[in-house]
Design a protein around this motif. Structure first.
Motif, PDB file in Angstrom:
ATOM      1  N   ALA A   1       0.838  -1.208   0.000  1.00 52.86           N
ATOM      2  CA  ALA A   1       0.000   0.000   0.000  1.00 52.86           C
ATOM      3  C   ALA A   1       0.868   1.252   0.000  1.00 52.86           C
ATOM      4  N   LEU A   2       1.952   1.203   0.771  1.00 52.02           N
ATOM      5  CA  LEU A   2       2.869   2.356   0.816  1.00 52.02           C
ATOM      6  C   LEU A   2       3.434   2.625  -0.584  1.00 52.02           C
ATOM      7  N   ALA A   3       3.878   1.554  -1.247  1.00 49.99           N
ATOM      8  CA  ALA A   3       4.436   1.704  -2.599  1.00 49.99           C
ATOM      9  C   ALA A   3       3.372   2.264  -3.544  1.00 49.99           C
ATOM     10  N   ALA A   4       2.143   1.745  -3.434  1.00 47.37           N
ATOM     11  CA  ALA A   4       1.067   2.203  -4.324  1.00 47.37           C
ATOM     12  C   ALA A   4       0.776   3.687  -4.108  1.00 47.37           C
TER      13      ALA A   4
ATOM     14  N   ASP B   1      -4.504  -2.384  -4.214  1.00 45.03           N
ATOM     15  CA  ASP B   1      -3.475  -2.471  -3.176  1.00 45.03           C
ATOM     16  C   ASP B   1      -3.753  -1.625  -1.941  1.00 45.03           C
ATOM     17  N   VAL B   2      -4.706  -0.679  -2.035  1.00 47.87           N
ATOM     18  CA  VAL B   2      -5.025   0.139  -0.863  1.00 47.87           C
ATOM     19  C   VAL B   2      -6.452  -0.143  -0.400  1.00 47.87           C
ATOM     20  N   LEU B   3      -7.435   0.073  -1.282  1.00 46.92           N
ATOM     21  CA  LEU B   3      -8.832  -0.028  -0.842  1.00 46.92           C
ATOM     22  C   LEU B   3      -9.269  -1.472  -0.609  1.00 46.92           C
ATOM     23  N   GLN B   4      -8.823  -2.402  -1.454  1.00 42.38           N
ATOM     24  CA  GLN B   4      -9.264  -3.800  -1.255  1.00 42.38           C
ATOM     25  C   GLN B   4      -8.829  -4.353   0.107  1.00 42.38           C
ATOM     26  N   PRO B   5      -7.519  -4.231   0.479  1.00 41.83           N
ATOM     27  CA  PRO B   5      -7.160  -4.758   1.809  1.00 41.83           C
ATOM     28  C   PRO B   5      -7.784  -3.971   2.960  1.00 41.83           C
TER      29      PRO B   5
END
Lengths: 75, 497
Positions: free
Chosen positions: B124-127, B351-355
């Motif tokens: 998520a950080l990378a995204a 990578d952010v909203l799904q998790p």
């Protein structure tokens, strides 16, 4: 985890690795300093001609690489 | 400019791009990430070649690069060299990334990072941070598009309207056909750019020298302004160190849309074949740059260097070519902005909203399509209309960060011992240095800020990795079966994976 680094495992692989390094060196300092002259070759600045030589050398190296990879039949 | 032809030709291009983009869907459902995100991993070598080529040739080629030639000289060719090195990068890494995607179901770069280090937080950080650079890039390209419409319409289409028009066109076909639209439109745009660049370049050379050889242009530059033919260039600011470190940093900036393009290929071999011929496309840069050199003696008092080709065309070229130049420049900016908008939407959803929201794959697929609308109209459009002065700075920091993610890839392709904490520590250290050396003390000693960042990043990454736990062995084995299919070289002998 005992293993160290991924490096080429065959002579052809090492050859390709060295060719990649030579290509990168050819487009950067100090090599680029040797062609940094205000002269024209075939009507183009030497640095421009050298840049396109490096660019087309990349194609040649990758073509050779394709032959090696496909001969050895692995991705 | 009073003729309606330039605007008509430019708008015709937009209409054709829209039709191609909409038809790319071909009746398929686009609600899955596999389909909308990576075109069902179906692209052949020619489409992929033009997709990557057109994506990497932005409005910079038609405006910025001739502007650099006009103000600095041959220093601009560092771009052609690093683009070719990116082909080497695609040749080596692309097939492996494709295999990761095909075997492990990744559709984004951040998914691969998250999987390799078993850390959704790192993914998520990378995204998120990659999204900063990607959006800044898309905004810059959108500003270029709106500027072209403004010029081609003789001022009738103001910048704000141009921004809305261009984004609306892209939104329609991107929503409808996703990565397939990007593939097809980039193929069309790639061919158009090549034809336009050479037609405009040769016509400009003919009008300036009476012949078709570039020699006449450069002989005059050599006689009157020879400082444009060598480094550090006429501005005196392109030193050997900045040339070299800019190439190295750009080469190691693994931008997310490039990963998505690799994952869209029909096979690993397809990527290798496309990458092999990719450098040939960069002959597109030469004629545009030559027009920049012509501007040195034809338009010596130009206020904005990056308008040199447009100004020269409007003064010396027939209106049809001016219209084609408008279409070509618009094609360059659209073909570069749409992959970035698509990739941001895809990665933020996956990578952010799904998790965070624990969404199913089906809902995430639909969300990714819808998310392009707020990204375009609530983020990209206001920024493009406002044209904040710090945008280029945001872009530089964003791209500087992109190169700081290098440890994540070293751990994915070369070094099994790399740990999650090592990667995080390296990224943070490198990012801080890059930000400081971009904003507070720009490029000390003529060395690119991103390169300084890497010089701290890599030792920190190695040191912290060695003192913190490695990722689970079975995950590492899974990745390195692809990254090192023939095993490792270990202290002079081969070790099987």
């Amino acid at each position: 985890m005992e293993r160290l680094l991924v490096l080429p495992t065959s002579r052809a692989g090492w050859g390709l690795f060295i060719a990649f390094v030579v290509l990168v060196l050819a487009g950067t300092w100090p090599v680029i300093g040797w062609v940094n002259r205000a002269t024209l070759v075939m009507g183009l600045p030497l640095l421009v001609v050298w840049s396109y030589l490096v660019i087309f050398a990349c194609v040649v190296v990758m073509l050779i690489g394709n032959r090696i990879v496909e001969r050895d039949d692995h991705e | 400019m009073n003729s309606p032809w330039p605007l008509l030709i430019t708008l015709t291009y937009v209409a054709i791009a829209m039709v191609i983009g909409l038809r790319a869907r071909a009746g398929r459902s686009m609600n899955s990430l596999e389909e909308w995100g990576v075109a069902g991993r179906s692209m052949g070598p020619v489409t992929l070649y033009l997709l990557i080529a057109a994506g990497s040739v932005s409005a910079y080629t038609f405006m910025g690069a001739p502007g650099w030639a006009y103000s600095k000289g041959v220093a601009v060719f560092y771009v052609a060299i690093y683009l070719s090195y990116l082909a080497l990068v695609a040749w080596y890494f692309g097939p492996k990334v494709w295999q990761f995607g095909e075997q492990f179901g990744h559709v984004t770069q951040a998914s691969a990072i998250s999987d390799r280090y078993q850390s959704p937080a790192l993914g998520a950080l990378a995204a998120l941070v990659m999204a900063i650079g990607s959006i800044a890039y898309a905004v810059l390209q959108t500003i270029g598009s709106a500027y072209i419409l403004f010029v081609m319409s003789g001022g009738l289409i103001p910048i704000w309207l141009g921004v809305v028009l261009v984004l609306a066109c892209i939104a329609v076909y991107l929503y409808a056909s996703g990565q397939r639209a990007i593939g097809r439109t980039n193929a069309f745009q790639g061919v158009l750019m090549l034809i336009v660049a050479w037609a405009v370049g040769l016509w400009a050379v003919h009008s300036a020298t009476g012949g078709l050889s570039f020699a006449g242009v450069f002989e005059r530059i050599q006689a009157e302004h020879s400082e444009f033919l060598t480094l550090p260039g006429a501005g005196g600011d392109m030193s050997f160190s900045f040339w070299t470190t800019s190439i190295i940093v750009s080469m190691f900036s693994f931008m997310p849309p490039v990963w998505t393009q690799w994952m869209s290929a029909s096979s690993a071999r397809t990527i290798r074949r496309s990458a092999t011929w990719l450098p040939t496309y960069y002959v597109v840069i030469l004629p545009m740059v030559v027009v920049g050199f012509i501007g040195i003696f034809s338009l010596p008092e130009l206020a904005r260097a990056d308008t040199v080709v447009l100004e020269y065309a409007m003064q010396h070229l027939p209106v049809v070519l001016v219209g084609l130049l408008g279409a070509g420049t618009l094609a360059a900016s659209m073909s570069s902005s749409e992959p970035f908008i698509h990739s941001v939407s895809l990665s933020l959803s996956k990578d952010v909203l799904q998790p965070v929201l624990k969404l199913s794959d089906g809902v995430t697929g639909k969300l990714a399509r819808l998310l392009i609308l707020p990204i375009m109209f609530l983020v990209v459009a206001p920024l493009a209309i406002a044209e904040p002065g710090s945008l280029v700075m945001i872009l530089l920091v964003g791209l500087g960060f992109a190169s700081q993610v290098l440890p994540a890839f070293i751990g994915m392709f070369f070094w099994p011992r790399a740990s999650r904490l090592g990667v995080m520590a390296g990224i943070v250290a490198g990012f801080l240095i890059t930000v400081a050396f971009t904003t507070l003390w720009p490029h000390p000693m003529g060395i690119h800020a991103g390169f300084w960042g890497l010089m701290l990043n890599l030792p920190v990454f190695v040191a912290v990795s060695l003192i913190t736990p490695a990722t689970h062995a079975e995950v590492v084995e899974r990745f390195f079966r692809i990254a090192a299919p023939r095993g490792f070289t270990q202290r002079g002998r081969r070790a099987a994976v």
